[in-house]
Design a protein around this motif. Structure first.
Motif, mmCIF file in Angstrom:
data_model
loop_
_atom_site.group_PDB
_atom_site.id
_atom_site.type_symbol
_atom_site.label_atom_id
_atom_site.label_comp_id
_atom_site.label_asym_id
_atom_site.label_seq_id
_atom_site.Cartn_x
_atom_site.Cartn_y
_atom_site.Cartn_z
ATOM 1 N N LEU A 1 0.884 -1.157 0.000
ATOM 2 C CA LEU A 1 0.000 0.000 0.000
ATOM 3 C C LEU A 1 0.923 1.207 0.000
ATOM 4 N N LEU A 2 0.734 2.111 -0.946
ATOM 5 C CA LEU A 2 1.669 3.203 -1.159
ATOM 6 C C LEU A 2 1.118 4.552 -0.712
ATOM 7 N N SER A 3 2.023 5.502 -0.509
ATOM 8 C CA SER A 3 1.639 6.851 -0.076
ATOM 9 C C SER A 3 1.033 7.660 -1.216
ATOM 10 N N ASP A 4 1.383 7.304 -2.460
ATOM 11 C CA ASP A 4 0.904 8.031 -3.640
ATOM 12 C C ASP A 4 0.439 7.048 -4.708
ATOM 13 N N ALA A 5 -0.316 7.562 -5.659
ATOM 14 C CA ALA A 5 -0.783 6.747 -6.781
ATOM 15 C C ALA A 5 0.333 6.651 -7.813
ATOM 16 N N ASP A 6 1.418 6.021 -7.403
ATOM 17 C CA ASP A 6 2.613 5.930 -8.233
ATOM 18 C C ASP A 6 3.453 4.763 -7.723
ATOM 19 N N ALA A 7 3.969 3.965 -8.642
ATOM 20 C CA ALA A 7 4.775 2.807 -8.239
ATOM 21 C C ALA A 7 5.997 3.221 -7.423
ATOM 22 N N GLY A 8 6.423 4.482 -7.538
ATOM 23 C CA GLY A 8 7.570 4.973 -6.785
ATOM 24 C C GLY A 8 7.210 5.524 -5.417
ATOM 25 N N GLY A 9 5.944 5.463 -5.035
ATOM 26 C CA GLY A 9 5.509 5.980 -3.728
ATOM 27 C C GLY A 9 6.071 5.143 -2.588
ATOM 28 N N ALA A 10 6.168 5.779 -1.433
ATOM 29 C CA ALA A 10 6.661 5.077 -0.240
ATOM 30 C C ALA A 10 5.646 4.031 0.209
ATOM 31 N N VAL A 11 6.130 2.880 0.650
ATOM 32 C CA VAL A 11 5.260 1.829 1.158
ATOM 33 C C VAL A 11 4.809 2.221 2.567
ATOM 34 N N VAL A 12 3.481 2.344 2.763
ATOM 35 C CA VAL A 12 2.941 2.723 4.082
ATOM 36 C C VAL A 12 2.411 1.504 4.839
ATOM 37 N N ALA A 13 2.151 0.409 4.098
ATOM 38 C CA ALA A 13 1.686 -0.833 4.732
ATOM 39 C C ALA A 13 1.832 -1.961 3.721
ATOM 40 N N ARG A 14 1.807 -3.172 4.231
ATOM 41 C CA ARG A 14 1.771 -4.371 3.379
ATOM 42 C C ARG A 14 0.552 -5.164 3.819
ATOM 43 N N LEU A 15 -0.337 -5.446 2.862
ATOM 44 C CA LEU A 15 -1.619 -6.060 3.179
ATOM 45 C C LEU A 15 -1.679 -7.505 2.705
ATOM 46 N N ILE B 1 -9.076 2.727 2.359
ATOM 47 C CA ILE B 1 -8.935 2.995 3.791
ATOM 48 C C ILE B 1 -9.514 1.806 4.546
ATOM 49 N N GLY B 2 -8.820 1.411 5.610
ATOM 50 C CA GLY B 2 -9.292 0.336 6.459
ATOM 51 C C GLY B 2 -8.791 0.536 7.868
ATOM 52 N N GLU B 3 -9.012 -0.461 8.707
ATOM 53 C CA GLU B 3 -8.559 -0.360 10.099
ATOM 54 C C GLU B 3 -7.043 -0.300 10.145
ATOM 55 N N GLY B 4 -6.512 0.885 10.461
ATOM 56 C CA GLY B 4 -5.069 1.053 10.616
ATOM 57 C C GLY B 4 -4.300 1.322 9.337
ATOM 58 N N PHE B 5 -4.979 1.559 8.215
ATOM 59 C CA PHE B 5 -4.251 1.882 6.981
ATOM 60 C C PHE B 5 -5.046 2.831 6.091
ATOM 61 N N ASP B 6 -4.306 3.572 5.264
ATOM 62 C CA ASP B 6 -4.859 4.536 4.322
ATOM 63 C C ASP B 6 -3.792 4.761 3.259
ATOM 64 N N GLY B 7 -4.091 4.454 2.014
ATOM 65 C CA GLY B 7 -3.097 4.652 0.968
ATOM 66 C C GLY B 7 -3.597 4.206 -0.392
ATOM 67 N N TRP B 8 -2.655 4.081 -1.310
ATOM 68 C CA TRP B 8 -2.945 3.762 -2.707
ATOM 69 C C TRP B 8 -2.455 2.360 -3.044
ATOM 70 N N ILE B 9 -3.247 1.654 -3.835
ATOM 71 C CA ILE B 9 -2.927 0.286 -4.235
ATOM 72 C C ILE B 9 -3.226 0.147 -5.727
ATOM 73 N N SER B 10 -2.441 -0.694 -6.387
ATOM 74 C CA SER B 10 -2.693 -0.961 -7.796
ATOM 75 C C SER B 10 -4.104 -1.529 -7.945
#
Length: 180
Positions: free
Chosen positions: A124-138, A157-166
């Motif tokens: 799960l990334l911080s931005d809608a970009d493959a180069g975004g920082a990883v904020v979580a692994r689901l 968005i879910g319990e304990g996470f918020d970010g961008w995914i392919s």
């Protein structure tokens, strides 16, 4: 021998006609709606989610049909594949199908994370970009609310996470679908 040649010739002509017909149609984009429900006026198929935490799934579109199983997970994404009066045939992310009463479904968009293999964690990334920082692994099976999709990336968005995914890693949105 002549009969065999005629049969082969007829088969070749039929095949050529069929191929010409298929190839003459333009390519259909993946996100095209295939129809409209006669009862709701909404697209079929479409993704929705389960409203309550307990939903009876029946073998057919009436209360006379047996309950085949019970969902116990509010917000689970399901795909409406058919309508019959106030009943909707749904399919879940594992492929199970059955009928539920329309008022047990919500238009709220949710999705389930999918992976290519069972032990893979999906970034799960911080931005809608493959180069975004990883904020979580689901893990596969994690459920999330879909906030928006660009056609390639979705913000979830879910319990304990918020970010961008392919977008291809979610079941609950169609390929190339845009969600606002």
């Amino acid at each position: 021998m002549l009969r065999v040649r005629l049969k082969i010739r007829e088969a070749c002509i039929a095949l050529a006609v069929a191929l010409t017909a298929v190839l003459s149609f333009p390519e259909i984009p993946a996100a095209v709606e295939l129809g409209v429900g006669a009862d709701s006026g909404l697209p079929v198929p479409r993704f929705v989610s389960l409203k309550p935490a307990r939903v009876n799934v029946r073998g057919g579109p009436t209360k006379d049909h047996d309950v085949t199983w019970i969902y116990t997970r509010s917000g689970l994404p399901v795909e409406v594949t058919a309508e019959s009066d106030n009943w909707r045939r749904i399919r879940d992310w594992e492929g199970s199908e059955g009928w539920v009463y329309h008022s047990l479904l919500s238009g709220r968009r949710t999705a389930v994370v999918t992976s290519r293999n069972k032990d893979e964690l999906v970034p799960l990334l911080s931005d809608a970009d493959a180069g975004g920082a990883v904020v979580a692994r689901l893990e596969a099976g994690v459920q999330a609310s879909v906030k928006r999709c660009s056609g390639k990336w979705c913000r979830i968005i879910g319990e304990g996470f918020d970010g961008w995914i392919s977008q291809e890693r979610l079941w609950g949105v169609y390929p190339n679908e845009k969600v606002e």
